[in-house]
Design a protein around this motif. Structure first.
Motif, PDB file in Angstrom:
ATOM      1  N   ASN A 235       0.818  -1.209   0.000  1.00 31.14           N
ATOM      2  CA  ASN A 235       0.000   0.000   0.000  1.00 31.14           C
ATOM      3  C   ASN A 235       0.854   1.261   0.000  1.00 31.14           C
ATOM      4  O   ASN A 235       0.461   2.283  -0.562  1.00 31.14           O
ATOM      5  CB  ASN A 235      -1.003   0.010   1.157  1.00 31.14           C
ATOM      6  CG  ASN A 235      -0.338  -0.077   2.521  1.00 31.14           C
ATOM      7  OD1 ASN A 235       0.730   0.477   2.734  1.00 31.14           O
ATOM      8  ND2 ASN A 235      -0.975  -0.778   3.453  1.00 31.14           N
ATOM      9  N   ASN A 239       0.636   5.021  -1.574  1.00 34.10           N
ATOM     10  CA  ASN A 239       0.474   6.148  -0.650  1.00 34.10           C
ATOM     11  C   ASN A 239       1.576   7.186  -0.812  1.00 34.10           C
ATOM     12  O   ASN A 239       1.358   8.382  -0.620  1.00 34.10           O
ATOM     13  CB  ASN A 239       0.454   5.649   0.798  1.00 34.10           C
ATOM     14  CG  ASN A 239      -0.770   4.798   1.096  1.00 34.10           C
ATOM     15  OD1 ASN A 239      -1.628   4.633   0.232  1.00 34.10           O
ATOM     16  ND2 ASN A 239      -0.852   4.257   2.292  1.00 34.10           N
ATOM     17  N   SER A 259      -3.038   7.998  -2.392  1.00 34.02           N
ATOM     18  CA  SER A 259      -4.005   7.132  -1.714  1.00 34.02           C
ATOM     19  C   SER A 259      -3.692   7.082  -0.225  1.00 34.02           C
ATOM     20  O   SER A 259      -2.614   7.489   0.233  1.00 34.02           O
ATOM     21  CB  SER A 259      -3.982   5.723  -2.309  1.00 34.02           C
ATOM     22  OG  SER A 259      -2.767   5.062  -1.984  1.00 34.02           O
ATOM     23  N   SER A 261      -4.199   4.013   1.439  1.00 33.20           N
ATOM     24  CA  SER A 261      -4.470   2.582   1.529  1.00 33.20           C
ATOM     25  C   SER A 261      -3.924   2.000   2.827  1.00 33.20           C
ATOM     26  O   SER A 261      -2.868   2.415   3.327  1.00 33.20           O
ATOM     27  CB  SER A 261      -3.842   1.851   0.334  1.00 33.20           C
ATOM     28  OG  SER A 261      -4.375   2.330  -0.873  1.00 33.20           O
ATOM     29  N   THR A 262      -4.635   1.032   3.348  1.00 33.28           N
ATOM     30  CA  THR A 262      -4.202   0.294   4.537  1.00 33.28           C
ATOM     31  C   THR A 262      -4.320  -1.195   4.244  1.00 33.28           C
ATOM     32  O   THR A 262      -4.836  -1.604   3.198  1.00 33.28           O
ATOM     33  CB  THR A 262      -5.083   0.651   5.749  1.00 33.28           C
ATOM     34  OG1 THR A 262      -6.430   0.215   5.478  1.00 33.28           O
ATOM     35  CG2 THR A 262      -5.078   2.148   6.012  1.00 33.28           C
ATOM     36  N   GLU A 265      -8.057  -1.818   4.045  1.00 29.16           N
ATOM     37  CA  GLU A 265      -8.744  -1.242   2.892  1.00 29.16           C
ATOM     38  C   GLU A 265      -7.688  -0.822   1.878  1.00 29.16           C
ATOM     39  O   GLU A 265      -7.151   0.282   1.939  1.00 29.16           O
ATOM     40  CB  GLU A 265      -9.618  -0.060   3.305  1.00 29.16           C
ATOM     41  CG  GLU A 265     -10.531   0.406   2.189  1.00 29.16           C
ATOM     42  CD  GLU A 265     -11.584   1.377   2.700  1.00 29.16           C
ATOM     43  OE1 GLU A 265     -12.414   1.805   1.878  1.00 29.16           O
ATOM     44  OE2 GLU A 265     -11.594   1.695   3.910  1.00 29.16           O
ATOM     45  N   PHE A 266      -7.413  -1.728   0.954  1.00 27.81           N
ATOM     46  CA  PHE A 266      -6.302  -1.513   0.038  1.00 27.81           C
ATOM     47  C   PHE A 266      -6.578  -0.382  -0.945  1.00 27.81           C
ATOM     48  O   PHE A 266      -5.711   0.443  -1.216  1.00 27.81           O
ATOM     49  CB  PHE A 266      -6.008  -2.814  -0.717  1.00 27.81           C
ATOM     50  CG  PHE A 266      -4.769  -2.745  -1.550  1.00 27.81           C
ATOM     51  CD1 PHE A 266      -3.519  -2.772  -0.944  1.00 27.81           C
ATOM     52  CD2 PHE A 266      -4.830  -2.621  -2.921  1.00 27.81           C
ATOM     53  CE1 PHE A 266      -2.358  -2.699  -1.711  1.00 27.81           C
ATOM     54  CE2 PHE A 266      -3.679  -2.541  -3.692  1.00 27.81           C
ATOM     55  CZ  PHE A 266      -2.444  -2.580  -3.076  1.00 27.81           C
ATOM     56  N   TYR A 267      -7.800  -0.332  -1.503  1.00 28.31           N
ATOM     57  CA  TYR A 267      -8.144   0.716  -2.460  1.00 28.31           C
ATOM     58  C   TYR A 267      -8.875   1.843  -1.732  1.00 28.31           C
ATOM     59  O   TYR A 267     -10.090   1.810  -1.549  1.00 28.31           O
ATOM     60  CB  TYR A 267      -9.026   0.157  -3.587  1.00 28.31           C
ATOM     61  CG  TYR A 267      -8.319  -0.861  -4.445  1.00 28.31           C
ATOM     62  CD1 TYR A 267      -7.320  -0.466  -5.333  1.00 28.31           C
ATOM     63  CD2 TYR A 267      -8.650  -2.205  -4.389  1.00 28.31           C
ATOM     64  CE1 TYR A 267      -6.660  -1.385  -6.137  1.00 28.31           C
ATOM     65  CE2 TYR A 267      -8.000  -3.134  -5.180  1.00 28.31           C
ATOM     66  CZ  TYR A 267      -7.004  -2.714  -6.045  1.00 28.31           C
ATOM     67  OH  TYR A 267      -6.362  -3.634  -6.827  1.00 28.31           O
ATOM     68  N   PHE A 268      -8.096   2.842  -1.290  1.00 24.78           N
ATOM     69  CA  PHE A 268      -8.686   3.980  -0.569  1.00 24.78           C
ATOM     70  C   PHE A 268      -8.113   5.262  -1.175  1.00 24.78           C
ATOM     71  O   PHE A 268      -6.934   5.568  -0.985  1.00 24.78           O
ATOM     72  CB  PHE A 268      -8.352   3.914   0.926  1.00 24.78           C
ATOM     73  CG  PHE A 268      -9.201   4.815   1.764  1.00 24.78           C
ATOM     74  CD1 PHE A 268     -10.272   4.314   2.471  1.00 24.78           C
ATOM     75  CD2 PHE A 268      -8.939   6.188   1.830  1.00 24.78           C
ATOM     76  CE1 PHE A 268     -11.070   5.153   3.244  1.00 24.78           C
ATOM     77  CE2 PHE A 268      -9.717   7.017   2.590  1.00 24.78           C
ATOM     78  CZ  PHE A 268     -10.799   6.507   3.304  1.00 24.78           C
ATOM     79  N   TYR A 298      -7.720   9.075  -7.676  1.00 26.58           N
ATOM     80  CA  TYR A 298      -6.446   9.010  -6.988  1.00 26.58           C
ATOM     81  C   TYR A 298      -5.603  10.196  -7.449  1.00 26.58           C
ATOM     82  O   TYR A 298      -5.115  10.223  -8.581  1.00 26.58           O
ATOM     83  CB  TYR A 298      -5.747   7.682  -7.276  1.00 26.58           C
ATOM     84  CG  TYR A 298      -6.463   6.510  -6.649  1.00 26.58           C
ATOM     85  CD1 TYR A 298      -6.048   5.983  -5.439  1.00 26.58           C
ATOM     86  CD2 TYR A 298      -7.584   5.952  -7.274  1.00 26.58           C
ATOM     87  CE1 TYR A 298      -6.720   4.917  -4.847  1.00 26.58           C
ATOM     88  CE2 TYR A 298      -8.267   4.890  -6.697  1.00 26.58           C
ATOM     89  CZ  TYR A 298      -7.833   4.377  -5.484  1.00 26.58           C
ATOM     90  OH  TYR A 298      -8.495   3.334  -4.900  1.00 26.58           O
ATOM     91  N   ARG A 318      -7.990   4.226 -10.186  1.00 23.97           N
ATOM     92  CA  ARG A 318      -7.252   2.974 -10.092  1.00 23.97           C
ATOM     93  C   ARG A 318      -7.877   1.962 -11.049  1.00 23.97           C
ATOM     94  O   ARG A 318      -9.095   1.826 -11.105  1.00 23.97           O
ATOM     95  CB  ARG A 318      -7.308   2.450  -8.651  1.00 23.97           C
ATOM     96  CG  ARG A 318      -6.390   1.288  -8.352  1.00 23.97           C
ATOM     97  CD  ARG A 318      -4.924   1.684  -8.376  1.00 23.97           C
ATOM     98  NE  ARG A 318      -4.585   2.813  -7.537  1.00 23.97           N
ATOM     99  CZ  ARG A 318      -4.369   2.754  -6.229  1.00 23.97           C
ATOM    100  NH1 ARG A 318      -4.491   1.611  -5.600  1.00 23.97           N
ATOM    101  NH2 ARG A 318      -4.019   3.839  -5.548  1.00 23.97           N
TER     102      ARG A 318
END
Length: 933
Positions: A235, A239, A259, A261-262, A265-268, A298, A318
């Motif tokens: 991620n 990021n 992003s 992302s975590t 929640e990969f797609y944030f 993004y 994305r």
């Protein structure tokens, strides 16, 4: 007197008032751009070495706009595009994530390269290095280029290469792994002789001070929202992505976090944020969220407008399900609620909008790539046209600047552009200030010129010639009378950074020709000595047709010398005569010359003229005129040697523009006035009116036809001239027969013409074609009778056009000479000439036999008799009646009413009976019929 060059390009010229250190860009795949500020020209460069393995790039040019070196964060190429010995593939730098170049504040021969390493997941210790990286994230580093090394081409100082700067918590394992984001920018310090190098990691900004002492390795740290997660290598590769830029005045920062992302929640989607920056302390403050977690957008690129009033940004979706949209956004930074001013300028499913960067021409450029090769947008840089304006005036040019000049995809854009900011360098001002070339100025002969800078109260002005201070020259203006390289160092003394200016002054003795001329113009329609002059018409006389010159006119010598208050080329004199002044500028060297122009309004007279002609067959009042036929009438009684040109309007003749051809077709029906300009030795003598009159033709029927019946010979018919209402006294006539009356009598077919001429001597010719016709002669009548379909065919001879009727002279008539389905009986045949030459008549018999008869004395069908015979036709016909057994019952006389159905006086019963007929012409018929009671 001012003298200037309109346009001159030379490769050794210094650049103009823009930040010329950013004159050359190298980026993408062998792509490049050159900004020539001297003449405000932008062109593609094809000699770069940055390639597809390069994520970022930076370049730097000298104070004259000449390339010094450029880098992709690993390799550094010198001005000859050769890798520097200590910065190449074998010994690279560590700034592959993003990179900027800044001058060393204490050494003009040295430059700092600051770079952040690539945060991709293969560039950490958990992953083996691949051919794109070394498997270790080195965070923020700097190296120093010394241009005195490598024979003046420059090289990296060995002890100042890849110097690591701490932008993380050394006690945090994740921080040790990732070290920094891929974001970096710089802001000039408040003392104008230092820089803040700014980057971001997790939730902190790090600002390192670069001054005359070098880089302070202890950063000013600002902990501020938002928090960019650092969970794992996957991620954080996203990021860490995005751009960090400073405003043109260095008082703001804008950042795009790709992003948040975590692991959970990969797609944030990330966000775009705005901050204040203090260039005295290095502290970041006052965060403003502009864009956060917007659908699947993004963020990536950010850039301020040249005015500093707008912030632009790009986003990309994305790629998940194959559908991708990229957007170009902006916000109004002058608004109270900036976040609410979001405007979407462009969105695309084909183009991936990448980095944004201001050019030295103050245009906003956009790096473009293509989704799935759906367009060739990567061959161009996009341009946001009118980017400082309101939205209705802003336009996005997808093909703004073509990079791939060879059109073979060898020079293309990816998503990044080199980062520059105008506040990194001293502001440069155009001290030539002639609006043409901001680098070079020509001294013409022994004339003087002035170099001018902005007049700032309390400022200190230091002028140099060939790098030597000019003693006593301390104002905003410098008068020069000698060639050399002049420069200015302006210290505003108001808290702003210094301003610089330069000019190369070159010699020229090529002063253009400027000849005094006198112009005699015709008076206008009011004879008052004032008229309108077309000054453009005297250009060749003033310059003696010299090439590459431009001229302008002025009311006074002072205005001409200062080139102020230029007169319009269409000019009305203010006195008679009047002297005005013309300035001739040589566009090849900028030199100029001044001459006098005497304007005088003529009081001569000439004659008006009338040209008449006849209308054409179209009768629309439009005809052709030979205008030269008016010359003698116009110049009658005047001096010889006058020349004449014809014009549609008085003003055209006055200004000597839009001359008409001598063979002219009038544009106004029947009556039009044009104007003749009479000149004597190229000066206006008089303007005359020329009336063009198109006279009407006699209004007659031009074509007619008539019929002469040959059977009426020697009787005659009348042919007329076609004049309506019998108004023949206004015309003359000439017939092809030699007669001159309005009508003639003829008794022979043929073509007759008559020429009708009216009182204006305009003639029309009428043609009458007389055709012959005749009454018909019946040569034969063919009859096919005693059948189911009796036919009668009439054969005729004669010169007429005939039609045919059966049984009645009134008709109806038919064109065919055969009649079908004719009932038995006696008929009259009528043949009529369609041209009314008469009717021919004949008798015809159609034989037929009744199928039945009813002898009941009711007066209808009481007798059985052959039809088509009478006392005169088929008289000797034999008619016998039999019963069905062959017994002869009666013999009928063809001249009698017929058989009454009796035998020996007794009525025979209803039954079928037979007949046997032998006609007079020898034909025989046998058949039966029915007797009905």
């Amino acid at each position: 007197m001012r003298h200037f060059i309109k346009l001159l390009v030379c490769f050794y010229c210094l650049q103009g008032s823009a930040q010329v250190e950013s004159s050359n860009w190298y980026f993408g795949v062998n792509a490049g751009v050159n900004f020539n500020s001297c003449i405000n020209e932008v062109s593609a460069l094809l000699d770069g070495n940055v390639n597809q393995n390069s994520f970022e790039s930076a370049s730097i040019s000298d104070e004259n706009g000449n390339l010094l070196f450029y880098t992709d964060g690993e390799t550094v190429w010198d001005k000859n595009h050769n890798p520097m010995p200590n910065a190449n593939n074998n010994s690279p730098l560590k700034g592959k994530g993003d990179v900027i170049i800044l001058p060393n504040p204490s050494n003009d021969e040295q430059y700092y390269i600051f770079g952040v390493d690539n945060a991709s997941f293969w560039n950490i210790s958990n992953y083996l290095p691949n051919n794109n990286d070394d498997g270790s994230n080195d965070g923020l580093t700097y190296s120093i280029v010394d241009l005195s090394l490598n024979n003046g081409l420059g090289d990296i100082l060995p002890d100042q290469k890849n110097q690591h700067l701490i932008t993380y918590n050394e006690n945090d394992a994740a921080h040790l792994e990732y070290k920094c984001s891929e974001k970096i920018t710089a802001v000039r310090g408040a003392d104008c002789n230092s820089y803040w190098i700014i980057t971001h990691f997790e939730a902190q900004f790090y600002a390192f001070l670069l001054d005359s002492n070098g880089v302070n390795t202890t950063p000013v740290t600002t902990a501020i929202a938002p928090l960019v997660p650092v969970d794992n290598e996957l991620n954080y590769a996203f990021n860490a992505d995005g751009k960090l830029k400073s405003s043109p005045d260095g008082k703001q920062l804008a950042i795009a976090h790709n992003s948040f992302s975590t692991e959970e929640e990969f797609y944030f989607p990330g966000g775009i944020y705005l901050y204040d920056f203090d260039n005295t302390t290095g502290i970041v403050s006052n965060p403003v969220t502009l864009y956060y977690n917007q659908e699947t957008d993004y963020p990536y690129g950010v850039e301020y407008s040249s005015s500093g009033s707008w912030l632009y940004a790009t986003t990309q979706e994305r790629i998940i399900d194959g559908d991708v949209i990229s957007k170009l956004l902006r916000w109004n930074l002058d608004a109270n609620n900036i976040a609410n001013t979001l405007e979407i300028l462009e969105d695309s499913e084909d183009i991936a909008f990448g980095d944004l960067q201001l050019g030295t021409d103050d245009e906003l450029y956009v790096a473009q790539n293509s989704y799935f090769d759906m367009s060739d947008s990567y061959r161009y840089l996009g341009i946001v046209e009118n980017h400082n304006a309101n939205l209705v005036l802003v336009d996005y040019l997808e093909t703004g600047l073509e990079l791939d000049q060879n059109q073979d995809n060898s020079n293309i854009s990816l998503r990044n552009l080199p980062q520059f900011n105008k506040q990194w360098f001293n502001k440069r001002v155009d001290i030539i200030d002639n609006g043409i070339n901001s680098c070079e100025l020509f001294l013409c002969g022994n004339q003087q010129e002035s170099l001018t800078a902005p007049e700032i109260p309390g400022a200190t002005y230091t002028w140099y010639k060939n790098q030597q201070i000019l003693a006593g020259e301390n104002t905003h203006q410098l008068i020069i009378d000698d060639i050399g390289i002049y420069s200015l160092y302006l210290e505003p003394n108001n808290g702003d950074c210094p301003i610089e200016g330069k000019a190369i002054v070159l010699p020229s003795n090529d002063i253009p020709t400027a000849t005094n001329v006198a112009v005699l113009q015709c008076d206008d329609d009011v004879s008052d000595g004032f008229s309108t002059f077309n000054l453009e018409n005297i250009s060749s006389d003033v310059t003696n047709t010299e090439n590459d010159v431009e001229i302008s006119f002025y009311d006074s010598l002072t205005d001409a010398q200062n080139e102020d208050n230029e007169l319009p080329l269409i000019y009305t004199n203010t006195s008679n005569p009047q002297i005005i002044y013309v300035v001739v500028n040589n566009s090849a060297n900028g030199c100029s010359n001044i001459a006098e122009v005497t304007l005088e309004v003529s009081t001569y007279t000439a004659n008006d003229a009338i040209l008449e002609t006849c209308d054409t067959d179209e009768t629309d009042g439009i005809s052709d005129f030979d205008l030269s036929l008016a010359n003698d009438e116009i110049t009658s009684g005047l001096d010889e040697g006058l020349t004449i040109s014809y014009h549609l309007t008085f003003n055209d003749a006055l200004l000597q523009v839009s001359a008409l051809p001598l063979l002219y077709t009038n544009s106004v029906s029947y009556f039009q006035t044009i104007y003749a300009r009479v000149e004597n030795e190229n000066t206006c003598y008089r303007i005359s009116a020329v009336q063009l009159i198109v006279n009407e033709l006699p209004e007659i029927e031009l074509h007619d036809e008539a019929i002469y019946c040959l059977n009426n010979f020697p009787e005659t018919i009348m042919l007329t001239s076609g004049i309506p209402n019998n108004t023949t006294e206004d015309y003359t006539f000439e017939w092809s027969t030699g007669e001159t009356s309005s009508s003639i009598n003829i008794n022979a077919p043929g073509t007759y013409t008559v020429t009708v001429t009216n009182n204006n001597t305009c003639s029309s010719e009428r043609t009458i074609v007389v055709q012959s016709s005749n009454i018909a002669t019946i040569t034969d009548i063919n009859v096919v009778d005693a059948t189911q379909n009796n036919l009668v065919t009439v054969l005729v001879s004669g010169e007429g056009d005939y039609e045919y009727a059966l049984d009645t002279i009134e008709g109806p008539y038919q064109d065919e000479n055969t009649f079908n389905n004719v009932q038995p009986g006696l008929y009259s045949i009528f043949v009529r000439d369609k041209n009314n030459c008469g009717v021919t008549e004949d008798l015809v018999s159609v034989i037929g036999f009744p199928k039945f008869f009813t002898p009941n004395n009711d007066g209808v069908n009481d007798y059985w008799q052959i039809k088509g015979i009478n006392r005169d036709i088929q008289t000797n016909t034999s008619i016998l009646i039999f019963n069905r057994y062959g017994k002869l019952l009666a013999e009928i006389d063809s001249r009698s009413p017929g058989w009454d159905g009796t035998y020996n006086g007794s009525k025979l019963p209803s039954n079928d009976y037979w007949f046997s007929v032998i006609l007079e012409d020898g034909r025989e018929f046998t058949n039966h019929f029915t007797l009905k009671r």
